[in-house]
Design a protein around this motif. Structure first.
Motif, PDB file in Angstrom:
ATOM      1  N   MET A   1      -7.156  -5.304  -2.608  1.00  0.00           N
ATOM      2  CA  MET A   1      -7.544  -5.497  -1.224  1.00  0.00           C
ATOM      3  C   MET A   1      -6.291  -5.657  -0.369  1.00  0.00           C
ATOM      4  N   LEU A   2      -6.274  -4.966   0.727  1.00  0.00           N
ATOM      5  CA  LEU A   2      -5.144  -5.058   1.646  1.00  0.00           C
ATOM      6  C   LEU A   2      -5.321  -6.232   2.604  1.00  0.00           C
ATOM      7  N   SER A   3      -4.216  -6.766   3.035  1.00  0.00           N
ATOM      8  CA  SER A   3      -4.220  -7.838   4.021  1.00  0.00           C
ATOM      9  C   SER A   3      -3.354  -7.419   5.198  1.00  0.00           C
ATOM     10  N   LYS A   4      -3.681  -7.921   6.374  1.00  0.00           N
ATOM     11  CA  LYS A   4      -2.847  -7.646   7.545  1.00  0.00           C
ATOM     12  C   LYS A   4      -1.420  -8.048   7.246  1.00  0.00           C
ATOM     13  N   GLY A   5      -0.482  -7.193   7.575  1.00  0.00           N
ATOM     14  CA  GLY A   5       0.927  -7.485   7.337  1.00  0.00           C
ATOM     15  C   GLY A   5       1.476  -6.880   6.062  1.00  0.00           C
ATOM     16  N   ASP A   6       0.605  -6.317   5.188  1.00  0.00           N
ATOM     17  CA  ASP A   6       1.106  -5.655   3.984  1.00  0.00           C
ATOM     18  C   ASP A   6       1.998  -4.482   4.377  1.00  0.00           C
ATOM     19  N   SER A   7       3.032  -4.246   3.594  1.00  0.00           N
ATOM     20  CA  SER A   7       3.985  -3.174   3.897  1.00  0.00           C
ATOM     21  C   SER A   7       3.502  -1.836   3.325  1.00  0.00           C
ATOM     22  N   ILE A   8       4.208  -0.769   3.675  1.00  0.00           N
ATOM     23  CA  ILE A   8       3.898   0.555   3.131  1.00  0.00           C
ATOM     24  C   ILE A   8       4.031   0.539   1.616  1.00  0.00           C
ATOM     25  N   ASP A  10       3.461  -1.981  -0.339  1.00  0.00           N
ATOM     26  CA  ASP A  10       2.266  -2.675  -0.845  1.00  0.00           C
ATOM     27  C   ASP A  10       1.073  -1.726  -0.893  1.00  0.00           C
ATOM     28  N   ILE A  11       0.909  -0.912   0.137  1.00  0.00           N
ATOM     29  CA  ILE A  11      -0.200   0.039   0.192  1.00  0.00           C
ATOM     30  C   ILE A  11      -0.086   1.032  -0.957  1.00  0.00           C
ATOM     31  N   LYS A  12       1.115   1.536  -1.219  1.00  0.00           N
ATOM     32  CA  LYS A  12       1.302   2.511  -2.293  1.00  0.00           C
ATOM     33  C   LYS A  12       0.982   1.919  -3.661  1.00  0.00           C
ATOM     34  N   VAL A  13       1.228   0.620  -3.831  1.00  0.00           N
ATOM     35  CA  VAL A  13       0.926  -0.044  -5.105  1.00  0.00           C
ATOM     36  C   VAL A  13      -0.560  -0.393  -5.208  1.00  0.00           C
ATOM     37  N   LYS A  14      -1.107  -1.007  -4.159  1.00  0.00           N
ATOM     38  CA  LYS A  14      -2.491  -1.482  -4.187  1.00  0.00           C
ATOM     39  C   LYS A  14      -3.516  -0.363  -4.055  1.00  0.00           C
ATOM     40  N   CYS A  15      -3.169   0.707  -3.340  1.00  0.00           N
ATOM     41  CA  CYS A  15      -4.120   1.784  -3.039  1.00  0.00           C
ATOM     42  C   CYS A  15      -3.474   3.151  -3.288  1.00  0.00           C
ATOM     43  N   PRO A  16      -3.207   3.488  -4.549  1.00  0.00           N
ATOM     44  CA  PRO A  16      -2.512   4.753  -4.826  1.00  0.00           C
ATOM     45  C   PRO A  16      -3.317   6.002  -4.448  1.00  0.00           C
ATOM     46  N   GLN A  17      -4.631   5.864  -4.232  1.00  0.00           N
ATOM     47  CA  GLN A  17      -5.452   7.009  -3.855  1.00  0.00           C
ATOM     48  C   GLN A  17      -5.212   7.456  -2.412  1.00  0.00           C
ATOM     49  N   PHE A  18      -4.556   6.615  -1.618  1.00  0.00           N
ATOM     50  CA  PHE A  18      -4.255   6.976  -0.229  1.00  0.00           C
ATOM     51  C   PHE A  18      -2.979   7.798  -0.175  1.00  0.00           C
ATOM     52  N   VAL A  19      -3.028   8.902   0.566  1.00  0.00           N
ATOM     53  CA  VAL A  19      -1.850   9.756   0.726  1.00  0.00           C
ATOM     54  C   VAL A  19      -1.341   9.636   2.158  1.00  0.00           C
ATOM     55  N   ASN A  20      -0.075   9.886   2.325  1.00  0.00           N
ATOM     56  CA  ASN A  20       0.545   9.789   3.642  1.00  0.00           C
ATOM     57  C   ASN A  20      -0.006  10.892   4.532  1.00  0.00           C
ATOM     58  N   ALA A  21      -0.555  10.503   5.678  1.00  0.00           N
ATOM     59  CA  ALA A  21      -1.136  11.466   6.613  1.00  0.00           C
ATOM     60  C   ALA A  21      -0.234  11.708   7.817  1.00  0.00           C
ATOM     61  N   GLY A  22       0.932  11.061   7.862  1.00  0.00           N
ATOM     62  CA  GLY A  22       1.863  11.325   8.944  1.00  0.00           C
ATOM     63  C   GLY A  22       2.479  10.078   9.541  1.00  0.00           C
TER      64      GLY A  22
END
Length: 68
Positions: A1-8, A10-22
């Motif tokens: 689960m992401l929290s406000k203030g998580d870094s990029i 953190d997102i790559k570790v916690k949610c690897p299914q998300f790809v950079n959209a720009g």
């Protein structure tokens, strides 16, 4: 689960299914500082798209886009 203030990172570790959209940059008219906006996206099985919005390397919010 992401929290406000998580870094990029953190997102790559916690949610690897998300790809950079720009990335975008904009000038804040009040502070005259450049703000960096990053977007990450993922698609669910039902066709719903989820976009994560990151402002200045801090997770801010998400946007859901339902299919037609």
């Amino acid at each position: 689960m992401l929290s406000k203030g998580d870094s990029i990172a953190d997102i790559k570790v916690k949610c690897p299914q998300f790809v950079n959209a720009g990335y975008e940059s904009s000038l804040n008219g009040k502070t005259r500082e450049v703000e960096k906006i990053a977007k990450f996206s993922a698609k669910l099985k039902d066709g719903t798209k989820i976009f994560l919005i990151v402002l200045n390397d801090e997770y801010l919010t998400y946007v859901l886009v339902k299919p037609d």
